[in-house]
Scaffold this motif. Structure first.
Motif, PDB file in Angstrom:
ATOM      1  N   GLU A  19       0.839  -1.204   0.000  1.00 32.81           N
ATOM      2  CA  GLU A  19       0.000   0.000   0.000  1.00 32.81           C
ATOM      3  C   GLU A  19       0.870   1.248   0.000  1.00 32.81           C
ATOM      4  N   ALA A  20       1.983   1.200   0.691  1.00 28.20           N
ATOM      5  CA  ALA A  20       2.887   2.346   0.745  1.00 28.20           C
ATOM      6  C   ALA A  20       3.479   2.646  -0.627  1.00 28.20           C
ATOM      7  N   ILE A  21       3.832   1.605  -1.397  1.00 24.84           N
ATOM      8  CA  ILE A  21       4.415   1.888  -2.713  1.00 24.84           C
ATOM      9  C   ILE A  21       3.353   2.344  -3.706  1.00 24.84           C
ATOM     10  N   ARG A  22       2.093   1.991  -3.452  1.00 23.70           N
ATOM     11  CA  ARG A  22       1.027   2.454  -4.346  1.00 23.70           C
ATOM     12  C   ARG A  22       0.863   3.966  -4.272  1.00 23.70           C
ATOM     13  N   GLY A  23       1.291   4.549  -3.166  1.00 23.73           N
ATOM     14  CA  GLY A  23       1.196   5.988  -3.006  1.00 23.73           C
ATOM     15  C   GLY A  23       2.309   6.757  -3.691  1.00 23.73           C
ATOM     16  N   LEU A  24       3.320   6.031  -4.180  1.00 25.82           N
ATOM     17  CA  LEU A  24       4.434   6.692  -4.856  1.00 25.82           C
ATOM     18  C   LEU A  24       4.004   7.123  -6.257  1.00 25.82           C
ATOM     19  N   PRO A  25       4.448   8.286  -6.690  1.00 23.26           N
ATOM     20  CA  PRO A  25       4.035   8.763  -8.018  1.00 23.26           C
ATOM     21  C   PRO A  25       4.777   8.027  -9.138  1.00 23.26           C
ATOM     22  N   THR A  26       4.169   7.001  -9.668  1.00 21.94           N
ATOM     23  CA  THR A  26       4.752   6.277 -10.797  1.00 21.94           C
ATOM     24  C   THR A  26       3.722   6.268 -11.919  1.00 21.94           C
ATOM     25  N   LEU A  27       2.878   5.288 -11.936  1.00 20.47           N
ATOM     26  CA  LEU A  27       1.825   5.183 -12.937  1.00 20.47           C
ATOM     27  C   LEU A  27       0.473   5.510 -12.298  1.00 20.47           C
ATOM     28  N   PRO A  28      -0.492   5.938 -13.089  1.00 15.09           N
ATOM     29  CA  PRO A  28      -1.838   6.145 -12.541  1.00 15.09           C
ATOM     30  C   PRO A  28      -2.368   4.836 -11.948  1.00 15.09           C
ATOM     31  N   PRO A  29      -3.136   4.930 -10.873  1.00 15.53           N
ATOM     32  CA  PRO A  29      -3.624   3.710 -10.207  1.00 15.53           C
ATOM     33  C   PRO A  29      -4.609   2.921 -11.069  1.00 15.53           C
ATOM     34  N   LEU A  30      -4.696   1.649 -10.754  1.00 17.72           N
ATOM     35  CA  LEU A  30      -5.630   0.748 -11.419  1.00 17.72           C
ATOM     36  C   LEU A  30      -6.816   0.485 -10.503  1.00 17.72           C
ATOM     37  N   ASP A  31      -7.981   0.238 -11.105  1.00 20.51           N
ATOM     38  CA  ASP A  31      -9.117  -0.190 -10.286  1.00 20.51           C
ATOM     39  C   ASP A  31      -8.952  -1.695 -10.028  1.00 20.51           C
ATOM     40  N   PRO A  32      -9.749  -2.266  -9.120  1.00 18.91           N
ATOM     41  CA  PRO A  32      -9.563  -3.692  -8.780  1.00 18.91           C
ATOM     42  C   PRO A  32      -9.625  -4.649  -9.979  1.00 18.91           C
ATOM     43  N   LEU A  33     -10.528  -4.402 -10.927  1.00 17.73           N
ATOM     44  CA  LEU A  33     -10.600  -5.277 -12.099  1.00 17.73           C
ATOM     45  C   LEU A  33      -9.342  -5.144 -12.943  1.00 17.73           C
ATOM     46  N   GLU A  34      -8.860  -3.924 -13.108  1.00 20.06           N
ATOM     47  CA  GLU A  34      -7.632  -3.724 -13.876  1.00 20.06           C
ATOM     48  C   GLU A  34      -6.445  -4.404 -13.195  1.00 20.06           C
ATOM     49  N   GLU A  35      -6.407  -4.386 -11.874  1.00 18.70           N
ATOM     50  CA  GLU A  35      -5.335  -5.089 -11.153  1.00 18.70           C
ATOM     51  C   GLU A  35      -5.389  -6.584 -11.430  1.00 18.70           C
ATOM     52  N   ARG A  36      -6.593  -7.155 -11.414  1.00 20.27           N
ATOM     53  CA  ARG A  36      -6.729  -8.591 -11.702  1.00 20.27           C
ATOM     54  C   ARG A  36      -6.283  -8.905 -13.122  1.00 20.27           C
ATOM     55  N   ILE A  37      -6.651  -8.042 -14.062  1.00 18.79           N
ATOM     56  CA  ILE A  37      -6.243  -8.243 -15.455  1.00 18.79           C
ATOM     57  C   ILE A  37      -4.722  -8.136 -15.574  1.00 18.79           C
ATOM     58  N   LEU A  38      -4.132  -7.137 -14.907  1.00 24.21           N
ATOM     59  CA  LEU A  38      -2.674  -6.962 -14.954  1.00 24.21           C
ATOM     60  C   LEU A  38      -1.967  -8.199 -14.407  1.00 24.21           C
ATOM     61  N   GLU A  39      -2.465  -8.738 -13.304  1.00 23.32           N
ATOM     62  CA  GLU A  39      -1.861  -9.931 -12.722  1.00 23.32           C
ATOM     63  C   GLU A  39      -1.976 -11.120 -13.682  1.00 23.32           C
ATOM     64  N   TRP A  40      -3.109 -11.236 -14.366  1.00 21.50           N
ATOM     65  CA  TRP A  40      -3.299 -12.317 -15.340  1.00 21.50           C
ATOM     66  C   TRP A  40      -2.279 -12.184 -16.473  1.00 21.50           C
ATOM     67  N   ILE A  41      -2.122 -10.959 -16.970  1.00 21.42           N
ATOM     68  CA  ILE A  41      -1.165 -10.703 -18.048  1.00 21.42           C
ATOM     69  C   ILE A  41       0.255 -11.024 -17.578  1.00 21.42           C
ATOM     70  N   ALA A  42       0.582 -10.625 -16.352  1.00 19.58           N
ATOM     71  CA  ALA A  42       1.918 -10.876 -15.811  1.00 19.58           C
ATOM     72  C   ALA A  42       2.192 -12.373 -15.693  1.00 19.58           C
ATOM     73  N   ARG A  43       1.216 -13.138 -15.209  1.00 16.73           N
ATOM     74  CA  ARG A  43       1.413 -14.590 -15.101  1.00 16.73           C
ATOM     75  C   ARG A  43       1.577 -15.225 -16.475  1.00 16.73           C
ATOM     76  N   ALA A  44       0.780 -14.796 -17.439  1.00 18.55           N
ATOM     77  CA  ALA A  44       0.900 -15.343 -18.799  1.00 18.55           C
ATOM     78  C   ALA A  44       2.275 -15.017 -19.369  1.00 18.55           C
ATOM     79  N   SER A  45       2.728 -13.803 -19.131  1.00 15.85           N
ATOM     80  CA  SER A  45       4.040 -13.388 -19.619  1.00 15.85           C
ATOM     81  C   SER A  45       5.148 -14.216 -18.978  1.00 15.85           C
ATOM     82  N   ARG A  46       5.048 -14.416 -17.669  1.00 10.49           N
ATOM     83  CA  ARG A  46       6.047 -15.217 -16.958  1.00 10.49           C
ATOM     84  C   ARG A  46       6.096 -16.644 -17.483  1.00 10.49           C
TER      85      ARG A  46
END
Length: 119
Positions: A19-46
């Motif tokens: 949660e602390a790193i989510r507050g760092l200014p890097t990329l715009p935040p994702l909503d919960p569904l986007e986070e799930r999609i990102l994790e799916w993409i990351a696992r497929a990529s791995r």
């Protein structure tokens, strides 16, 4: 409350650090569904799996195809994913951006730090 060292404490500490790193200014935040999609993409990529926009739109667990398409578009605009050409110009492959990979690196460090802090 007793200061116990339960295995769940490691996970709870990880959540706090993440949660602390989510507050760092890097990329715009994702909503919960986007986070799930990102994790799916990351696992497929791995796993070395190729994942196209059409493949993602077929994943019923993420909702209607239009919803998934809109989320992928938003994630691309936010800088989390990019679309690359395939041998078929009509199909685009989904890949994580360098910034998204760095985000996962940071989360990994949080997990290691949480585990070390509880041992």
């Amino acid at each position: 409350m007793k200061n116990s060292k339960r295995p769940a404490d490691i996970y709870l500490r990880f959540l706090q650090l993440a949660e602390a790193i989510r507050g760092l200014p890097t990329l715009p935040p994702l909503d919960p569904l986007e986070e799930r999609i990102l994790e799916w993409i990351a696992r497929a990529s791995r796993d070395g799996d190729r994942l196209s926009v059409r493949d993602m739109m077929a994943k019923e667990e993420f909702g209607a195809p239009a919803t998934i398409h809109n989320r992928l578009k938003a994630m691309r605009e936010k800088g989390w994913i990019m679309l690359t050409d395939t041998e078929d110009a009509r199909r685009k492959q989904i890949e994580l951006t360098q910034a998204a990979l760095l985000h996962f690196d940071k989360l990994s460090k949080c997990l290691v730090q949480a585990a070390k802090g509880m041992s």
